[in-house]
Scaffold this active site. Structure first.
Site, PDB file in Angstrom:
ATOM      1  N   ASN A  50      -0.526   1.122   6.434  1.00 59.21           N
ATOM      2  CA  ASN A  50       0.133   0.057   5.680  1.00 59.21           C
ATOM      3  C   ASN A  50       0.532  -1.031   6.666  1.00 59.21           C
ATOM      4  O   ASN A  50       0.962  -0.734   7.774  1.00 59.21           O
ATOM      5  CB  ASN A  50       1.399   0.557   4.980  1.00 59.21           C
ATOM      6  CG  ASN A  50       1.091   1.466   3.825  1.00 59.21           C
ATOM      7  OD1 ASN A  50      -0.052   1.646   3.444  1.00 59.21           O
ATOM      8  ND2 ASN A  50       2.135   2.049   3.259  1.00 59.21           N
ATOM      9  N   GLY A  51       0.465  -2.284   6.234  1.00 58.60           N
ATOM     10  CA  GLY A  51       0.875  -3.381   7.106  1.00 58.60           C
ATOM     11  C   GLY A  51      -0.307  -4.195   7.574  1.00 58.60           C
ATOM     12  O   GLY A  51      -1.413  -4.117   7.015  1.00 58.60           O
ATOM     13  N   TRP A  60      -3.775  -2.208  -1.011  1.00 59.21           N
ATOM     14  CA  TRP A  60      -3.611  -3.558  -1.548  1.00 59.21           C
ATOM     15  C   TRP A  60      -4.256  -4.495  -0.550  1.00 59.21           C
ATOM     16  O   TRP A  60      -3.826  -4.590   0.604  1.00 59.21           O
ATOM     17  CB  TRP A  60      -2.128  -3.867  -1.727  1.00 59.21           C
ATOM     18  CG  TRP A  60      -1.820  -5.147  -2.442  1.00 59.21           C
ATOM     19  CD1 TRP A  60      -1.737  -5.355  -3.782  1.00 59.21           C
ATOM     20  CD2 TRP A  60      -1.504  -6.412  -1.839  1.00 59.21           C
ATOM     21  NE1 TRP A  60      -1.400  -6.657  -4.062  1.00 59.21           N
ATOM     22  CE2 TRP A  60      -1.251  -7.334  -2.884  1.00 59.21           C
ATOM     23  CE3 TRP A  60      -1.413  -6.858  -0.521  1.00 59.21           C
ATOM     24  CZ2 TRP A  60      -0.913  -8.660  -2.652  1.00 59.21           C
ATOM     25  CZ3 TRP A  60      -1.088  -8.185  -0.281  1.00 59.21           C
ATOM     26  CH2 TRP A  60      -0.841  -9.063  -1.335  1.00 59.21           C
ATOM     27  N   LYS A 106       8.475 -14.487 -14.471  1.00 58.67           N
ATOM     28  CA  LYS A 106       8.121 -13.331 -15.297  1.00 58.67           C
ATOM     29  C   LYS A 106       6.847 -13.603 -16.096  1.00 58.67           C
ATOM     30  O   LYS A 106       5.960 -12.762 -16.187  1.00 58.67           O
ATOM     31  CB  LYS A 106       9.261 -12.991 -16.260  1.00 58.67           C
ATOM     32  CG  LYS A 106      10.432 -12.295 -15.626  1.00 58.67           C
ATOM     33  CD  LYS A 106      10.091 -10.876 -15.231  1.00 58.67           C
ATOM     34  CE  LYS A 106      11.061 -10.372 -14.176  1.00 58.67           C
ATOM     35  NZ  LYS A 106      10.829 -10.907 -12.848  1.00 58.67           N
ATOM     36  N   GLU A 120      13.382 -17.826 -13.092  1.00 57.79           N
ATOM     37  CA  GLU A 120      13.065 -16.413 -13.278  1.00 57.79           C
ATOM     38  C   GLU A 120      12.178 -16.216 -14.509  1.00 57.79           C
ATOM     39  O   GLU A 120      11.239 -15.404 -14.486  1.00 57.79           O
ATOM     40  CB  GLU A 120      14.357 -15.603 -13.408  1.00 57.79           C
ATOM     41  CG  GLU A 120      14.173 -14.138 -13.717  1.00 57.79           C
ATOM     42  CD  GLU A 120      13.474 -13.355 -12.623  1.00 57.79           C
ATOM     43  OE1 GLU A 120      13.107 -12.201 -12.863  1.00 57.79           O
ATOM     44  OE2 GLU A 120      13.269 -13.906 -11.516  1.00 57.79           O
ATOM     45  N   CYS A 158       0.827  -1.196   0.000  1.00 58.53           N
ATOM     46  CA  CYS A 158       0.000   0.000   0.000  1.00 58.53           C
ATOM     47  C   CYS A 158       0.865   1.250   0.000  1.00 58.53           C
ATOM     48  O   CYS A 158       2.057   1.196   0.290  1.00 58.53           O
ATOM     49  CB  CYS A 158      -0.889   0.003   1.237  1.00 58.53           C
ATOM     50  SG  CYS A 158      -1.793  -1.527   1.538  1.00 58.53           S
ATOM     51  N   GLU A 183       3.792 -13.675 -13.827  1.00 56.43           N
ATOM     52  CA  GLU A 183       3.517 -12.369 -13.225  1.00 56.43           C
ATOM     53  C   GLU A 183       2.709 -11.466 -14.143  1.00 56.43           C
ATOM     54  O   GLU A 183       1.743 -10.832 -13.695  1.00 56.43           O
ATOM     55  CB  GLU A 183       4.834 -11.645 -12.891  1.00 56.43           C
ATOM     56  CG  GLU A 183       5.501 -12.047 -11.603  1.00 56.43           C
ATOM     57  CD  GLU A 183       6.750 -11.227 -11.350  1.00 56.43           C
ATOM     58  OE1 GLU A 183       6.891 -10.723 -10.235  1.00 56.43           O
ATOM     59  OE2 GLU A 183       7.579 -11.089 -12.273  1.00 56.43           O
ATOM     60  N   ARG A 187       3.504   0.542  -6.774  1.00 59.98           N
ATOM     61  CA  ARG A 187       3.586  -0.362  -5.627  1.00 59.98           C
ATOM     62  C   ARG A 187       2.519  -1.450  -5.680  1.00 59.98           C
ATOM     63  O   ARG A 187       2.622  -2.444  -4.979  1.00 59.98           O
ATOM     64  CB  ARG A 187       3.448   0.432  -4.326  1.00 59.98           C
ATOM     65  CG  ARG A 187       4.604   1.379  -4.074  1.00 59.98           C
ATOM     66  CD  ARG A 187       4.336   2.279  -2.896  1.00 59.98           C
ATOM     67  NE  ARG A 187       4.346   1.556  -1.631  1.00 59.98           N
ATOM     68  CZ  ARG A 187       5.424   1.381  -0.882  1.00 59.98           C
ATOM     69  NH1 ARG A 187       6.581   1.866  -1.280  1.00 59.98           N
ATOM     70  NH2 ARG A 187       5.357   0.748   0.262  1.00 59.98           N
ATOM     71  N   HIS A 195      11.468 -36.892 -13.675  1.00 60.55           N
ATOM     72  CA  HIS A 195      11.006 -37.097 -12.303  1.00 60.55           C
ATOM     73  C   HIS A 195       9.667 -36.426 -12.046  1.00 60.55           C
ATOM     74  O   HIS A 195       9.351 -36.095 -10.900  1.00 60.55           O
ATOM     75  CB  HIS A 195      12.054 -36.576 -11.309  1.00 60.55           C
ATOM     76  CG  HIS A 195      13.342 -37.318 -11.377  1.00 60.55           C
ATOM     77  ND1 HIS A 195      13.518 -38.566 -10.837  1.00 60.55           N
ATOM     78  CD2 HIS A 195      14.518 -36.988 -11.950  1.00 60.55           C
ATOM     79  CE1 HIS A 195      14.756 -38.978 -11.063  1.00 60.55           C
ATOM     80  NE2 HIS A 195      15.376 -38.037 -11.740  1.00 60.55           N
ATOM     81  N   LYS A 221       5.073  -3.820  -6.128  1.00 58.44           N
ATOM     82  CA  LYS A 221       6.503  -3.687  -6.384  1.00 58.44           C
ATOM     83  C   LYS A 221       7.314  -3.916  -5.122  1.00 58.44           C
ATOM     84  O   LYS A 221       8.327  -4.595  -5.127  1.00 58.44           O
ATOM     85  CB  LYS A 221       6.789  -2.291  -6.943  1.00 58.44           C
ATOM     86  CG  LYS A 221       8.253  -2.051  -7.309  1.00 58.44           C
ATOM     87  CD  LYS A 221       8.669  -2.916  -8.476  1.00 58.44           C
ATOM     88  CE  LYS A 221      10.085  -2.653  -8.915  1.00 58.44           C
ATOM     89  NZ  LYS A 221      10.530  -3.623  -9.924  1.00 58.44           N
TER      90      LYS A 221
END
Length: 614
Positions: free
Chosen positions: A100-101, A76, A491, A487, A2, A494, A27, A510, A609
């Site tokens: 926030n939090g 958020w 990406k 990675e 947030c 996301e 963010r 496997h 972010k």
């Protein structure tokens, strides 16, 4: 996650609050709101969706929001769905709060407040804070003292901004586990989650410490720690360096992908003298050499993309210096009661330097206090909490990164980690001069190789058309390319919302091989390295089962495209540094797939972010 913005000023502050929220959009958020005190009343507006919806709503009755003190927020969701009633600020009586939090014990506190007659209109934990402050203020009308009394009742990590109608010149703020800065002006002062939000109005900042409570008026700033007034340094920054815009690019992410050659070059140049024979600069981490000389073990702690950078570093540390290296996800490490051995270098990697789990893991490690412990922050924000709380700061000179999906922060992390490996290797005589010179020469070539890899953009855009309607994807790599496969999968999921997994190619038989069919694209990272022949055998396993392969191969591999085998040639690069160069094609692939699928590339749903909550 947030974002908080607050202001107390001689001028009207609504536009300052709204502009601050716009600058915090990177963010991640799902709703936005603001409250301004005007004519002895709280004027509040809240909207679900983008900040622009809030701007439009305020514009309907702008006179209501022409005030000199106020707070604003992008939310958020953690407690309660994205909805107007759950958006901040939350109000109790004449008090408004942004937060926030997470308040972990909000359920118990809520029951106590309901028993006292308080009514709740939201599903959030934040409304508890507003009612608690209101309850204590009603008993003793001193806003600062009411906030001080409430803080010990709250369990968790949070940052708060608080205003009260009866105190129209006071903005109270709290920092406990969630980042918060004070912007210092002339006849006006500000608060924000990130200094970026305040750059249009000031370039002077105070970075609050853990547990700080501050009272801001137009002409004063008082900061208290453990009930005692303290002073905190005012830091002046170059606002120009911290500003960012998209320029000619459609998205921040694409711009940041294209900035990688320069960003990596800057990062390398802080440590390497580029003479005819490149050498490590004598001043690079020079004052930390006694600490680095005693290191016998490496512990990397990180989350997400930074964790993948740490995985690459593990290969480098163990192969080049023969120092043992462990890499752990911070959210697991901090709850595992881990053993940190003596003479360990604990490397905490975070783009923002405010990642909650990484910070908590660092603090837990420091409490163990093993002999010879050295902590190092690898971070893109020199003013962050992580930098302030570690022994050594190793910067990644990426510049501002706005896109949620990290690109240039990742490759500069890798470059900085390689420099650290070489510094420790040289300091402890674990890397001989010939090997050191070779690697420094290869680092010198790296920005040019990254620039050459950007020329693949057109070919990758064509390749990405094959992914537009897919539901799942596998990324395969071996050795140093395994973390890059992870990675790549991260990406793609996301920003395109395609389910993707990264695997060590040797693990195909496997389990993952069961997923391979004609509808499952398989992305393979195939430099001509010591694992290449093994990797070709893994590719044959996929091809034999009618899987479609999309291969990023070095030119030296001489791979040839054929039916259900697509090849894009990546510039040749030494095996050790190949992970950095191969990061670019997977970023471009994910970007183009996301654009074709019409997703929000820079602000993907449900993500932020800077992850400042657990």
């Amino acid at each position: 996650m947030c974002g908080i913005v607050g202001a107390v000023a001689e001028r009207n502050i609504a536009n300052i609050l709204l502009e601050g929220l716009k600058r915090l959009e990177y963010r991640g958020y799902d709703s936005a709101g603001l409250t301004v005190i005007r004519d002895g009343a709280l004027h509040r507006e809240r909207q679900v969706g983008k900040v622009q919806a809030l701007v439009d709503a305020v514009a309907v009755n702008p006179e209501f929001f022409d005030g000199h003190i106020g707070i604003a927020h992008t939310r958020w969701a953690t407690h309660g769905e994205p909805a107007q009633r759950n958006a901040h600020p939350h109000v109790s009586g004449k008090i408004a709060v942004v937060h926030n939090g997470i308040v972990e014990n909000y359920a118990e506190l809520k029951e106590e407040l309901i028993a006292k007659g308080y009514e709740f209109t939201s599903q959030t934990d934040t409304e508890v804070v507003a009612h608690l402050i209101n309850d204590l203020y009603s008993q003793s009308p001193d806003l600062l003292e009411a906030v001080r009394a409430v803080i010990p009742l709250l369990h968790g990590a949070f940052a708060l901004g608080i205003v009260h109608v009866d105190n129209p010149d006071e903005l109270i703020t709290v920092r406990l586990g969630s980042p918060l800065v004070i912007g210092v002006g002339i006849g006006e002062n500000f608060i924000a989650s990130d200094q970026l939000a305040l750059l249009p109005v000031t370039n002077r900042f105070i970075y609050l410490e853990e547990g700080d409570i501050a009272k801001l008026t137009r002409n004063s700033i008082q900061i208290f720690a453990d009930g005692i007034e303290v002073s905190r340094k005012i830091n002046e920054i170059d606002a120009q360096q911290h500003n960012a815009d998209k320029g000619e690019f459609k998205h921040y992410m694409l711009k940041e992908i294209y900035e990688q050659p320069d960003a990596v070059a800057r990062t390398i140049e802080m440590a390497v003298d580029n003479a005819d024979t490149p050498t490590l600069r004598s001043d690079f981490l020079q004052r930390h050499e006694p600490q680095l000389a005693g290191i016998r073990n490496i512990q990397v702690i990180a989350c997400g993309t930074s964790y993948h950078a740490g995985m690459v570093a593990k290969y480098w540390f163990e192969n080049l210096t023969r120092l043992p290296c462990s890499v752990e996800v911070a959210s697991e490490f901090r709850y595992r009661n881990p053993v940190v051995v003596d003479n360990s270098l604990v490397i905490c990697i975070s783009q923002s330097g405010e990642t909650a789990d990484t910070l908590s893991a660092l603090r837990d490690t420091q409490k163990q206090n093993p002999t010879g412990l050295v902590s190092l922050a690898l971070c893109n924000v020199p003013t962050s909490s992580l930098v302030r709380e570690t022994d050594i700061y190793l910067p990644t000179l990426a510049g501002p990164e706005i896109g949620v999906a990290s690109t240039k922060a990742f490759t500069t992390q890798l470059a900085a980690l390689m420099l650290l490996v070489l510094k420790i290797g040289a300091t402890q005589s674990r890397i001989d001069n010939e090997r050191l010179t070779d690697l420094l020469s290869e680092l010198h070539k790296l920005p040019g190789q990254l620039f050459a890899s950007l020329k693949l953009d057109g070919d990758i855009q064509i390749m990405s058309e094959n992914f537009e309607d897919k539901k799942s994807c596998l990324f395969l790599g071996r050795g140093l390319q395994f973390p890059i496969a992870l990675e790549g999968a991260l990406k793609l999921k996301e920003i395109s919302y395609i389910h993707a997994e990264g695997y060590a190619a040797g693990e195909l038989k496997h389990g993952p091989l069961a997923l391979v069919d004609k509808d499952m694209p398989i992305v393979v990272l195939a430099p001509k390295d010591s694992m290449f022949d093994k990797l070709k055998a893994n590719m044959q396993e996929v091809h034999a089962r009618h899987g479609e392969l999309f291969v990023f191969a070095s030119e030296a591999s001489k791979m040839v495209a054929e039916d259900r085998l697509h090849v894009v040639y990546v510039p040749d690069v030494c095996e050790t540094l190949a992970p950095i160069v191969y990061s670019v094609p997977i970023q471009l692939l994910s970007y183009h797939v996301a654009v074709m699928r019409g997703t929000d590339v820079d602000q993907p749903r449900n993500l932020a972010k800077s992850v400042t909550v657990e």
